[in-house]
Motif scaffolding. Structure first.
Motif, PDB file in Angstrom:
ATOM      1  N   UNK B 160     -12.500   5.151  -4.780  1.00  0.00           N
ATOM      2  CA  UNK B 160     -11.299   5.833  -5.263  1.00  0.00           C
ATOM      3  C   UNK B 160     -10.402   6.182  -4.076  1.00  0.00           C
ATOM      4  N   UNK B 161      -9.915   5.140  -3.418  1.00  0.00           N
ATOM      5  CA  UNK B 161      -9.069   5.355  -2.235  1.00  0.00           C
ATOM      6  C   UNK B 161      -8.147   4.157  -2.042  1.00  0.00           C
ATOM      7  N   UNK B 162      -6.896   4.425  -1.770  1.00  0.00           N
ATOM      8  CA  UNK B 162      -5.958   3.361  -1.423  1.00  0.00           C
ATOM      9  C   UNK B 162      -5.950   3.148   0.087  1.00  0.00           C
ATOM     10  N   UNK B 180      -8.444  -6.109   1.543  1.00  0.00           N
ATOM     11  CA  UNK B 180      -8.597  -4.774   0.955  1.00  0.00           C
ATOM     12  C   UNK B 180      -9.012  -4.911  -0.506  1.00  0.00           C
ATOM     13  N   UNK B 181      -8.338  -5.816  -1.198  1.00  0.00           N
ATOM     14  CA  UNK B 181      -8.642  -6.013  -2.616  1.00  0.00           C
ATOM     15  C   UNK B 181     -10.038  -6.604  -2.807  1.00  0.00           C
ATOM     16  N   UNK B 182     -10.414  -7.500  -1.906  1.00  0.00           N
ATOM     17  CA  UNK B 182     -11.766  -8.071  -1.976  1.00  0.00           C
ATOM     18  C   UNK B 182     -12.827  -6.987  -1.791  1.00  0.00           C
ATOM     19  N   UNK B 186      -6.961  -0.849  -3.488  1.00  0.00           N
ATOM     20  CA  UNK B 186      -5.565  -1.272  -3.460  1.00  0.00           C
ATOM     21  C   UNK B 186      -5.040  -1.129  -2.038  1.00  0.00           C
ATOM     22  N   UNK B 187      -4.295  -2.136  -1.594  1.00  0.00           N
ATOM     23  CA  UNK B 187      -3.661  -2.043  -0.280  1.00  0.00           C
ATOM     24  C   UNK B 187      -2.155  -1.962  -0.433  1.00  0.00           C
ATOM     25  N   UNK B 188      -1.516  -1.186   0.425  1.00  0.00           N
ATOM     26  CA  UNK B 188      -0.063  -1.023   0.377  1.00  0.00           C
ATOM     27  C   UNK B 188       0.576  -1.426   1.693  1.00  0.00           C
TER      28      UNK B 188
END
Lengths: 226, 226
Positions: B160-162, B180-182, B186-188
């Protein structure tokens, strides 16, 4: 100010988007609010606007007054400053004597226009630290609200954003966390005043995200088991 | 490396909590992972541990190898570094020639023990900027994962962390966002490499919050309309 009454809140530079957003929320929560500005005219216009918004929301009575910044700082039990970074030091110098013994809520974000999406922390580390250094130890500077979009503050609805609250005195942070909650958000003890650098830097990142998503992004602290 | 195959991922200093956490997630997502360390022994132990964890999770086949840091940097298509800040510069100097033309994922957080809850950004502004300056323009340094607790990365469940992803090249940021997605987050796009200061500073704030709540806190970006 006794423990039974709410503190009077003064907002320096309170006519901008952030200042009026906080003023609306605190006034609606029952606090007596003073909107300070460099000119009384501008402050009075902001107060009139606020009354209009409250009337639209069906809020019957709020206590909001207009003053020049120095008078506002003198009259406030807790004083917030919501001016652009370029005006922070001059405004604080002006009101410094009036702030002694009080809490200053520093909402300043050290953005460097035009590249506001670029983290450019000032000499001194953060705007919060600059304020503390300038005002001296008898003023409890507490940094807060850097990551909340003014647009969301101005709305009457809930705000999906947490507030990082930094300051050297725990009791002062706790009082500001109450003000965060009164404004409809969660506040977190986030460390000493120099940790304001984290929240201030994050604002530029949120601006970068806002541009991509055409939004007003914020943050939530996760994983605390609530 | 063609567009059809996944990049080989090398993790320098990959035997620590962060490195093994990332290694587990990337290996489980089907990437070929190289765990690098200062000694081959330590890397081999980490690889053996990883195979054990995968077996416990019922993951049949993963591709993970052990190497010394320099060999790992040479063999990786994308190279991550997860060493303590005090070892960052020396490690990067060692592998600099092997990184040219590649992406370096910098996971370094410039904490200053013992006061790790205090934001103390380095000369140069951020560990990410230091890496970029040290490695030169032919290495695309991308800062990421600073705010994710290693404990959460090591678990098999969701995180539970972006992740804020900073770097000067958009294409490189995009490749890291895929990683990040792998890893289940979520990556921004969070701006240029100097914006790494925001994520790095935020880690100290999260440490302050962790102490209060006995937790491993993280962040979520809110208000993007998802």
């Amino acid at each position: 100010m006794t423990t039974d009454t709410l503190p009077v809140l003064a907002i320096l530079g309170g006519t901008g988007d952030l200042g009026t957003g906080l003023a609306r929320r605190w006034a609606q929560a029952g606090y007596e609010v003073i909107i300070g500005s460099r000119t009384l005219d501008k402050a009075e216009t902001a107060v009139a606007d606020l009354h209009e918004v409250m009337a639209e929301r069906g809020v019957a009575e709020v206590s909001v007054r207009a003053m020049e910044n120095l008078a506002a700082a003198e009259a406030g039990d807790i004083v917030a400053i919501t001016v652009p970074f370029s005006h922070q030091a001059a405004t604080l110098e002006l009101v410094k004597p009036a702030l002694q013994g009080k809490i200053l809520v520093d909402v300043t974000v050290p953005l460097v226009p035009p590249r506001v999406g670029r983290v450019q922390l000032p000499e001194g580390g953060s705007a919060g630290q600059i304020a503390q250094d300038l005002l001296g130890e008898d003023v409890a500077v507490v940094s807060a609200f850097q990551n909340v979009a003014a647009a969301h503050l101005q709305e009457g609805s809930g705000v999906d954003c947490d507030v990082l609250v930094c300051g050297n005195k725990k009791d002062a942070r706790e009082q500001v966390i109450k003000l965060v909650e009164a404004a409809g958000m969660r506040g977190f003890h986030a460390g000493m005043i120099n940790n304001a650098a984290a929240a201030e830097a994050l604002t530029s990142v949120l601006i970068v995200i806002n541009k991509q998503y055409s939004c007003h992004a914020g943050i939530r602290i996760t994983g605390i088991g609530d």
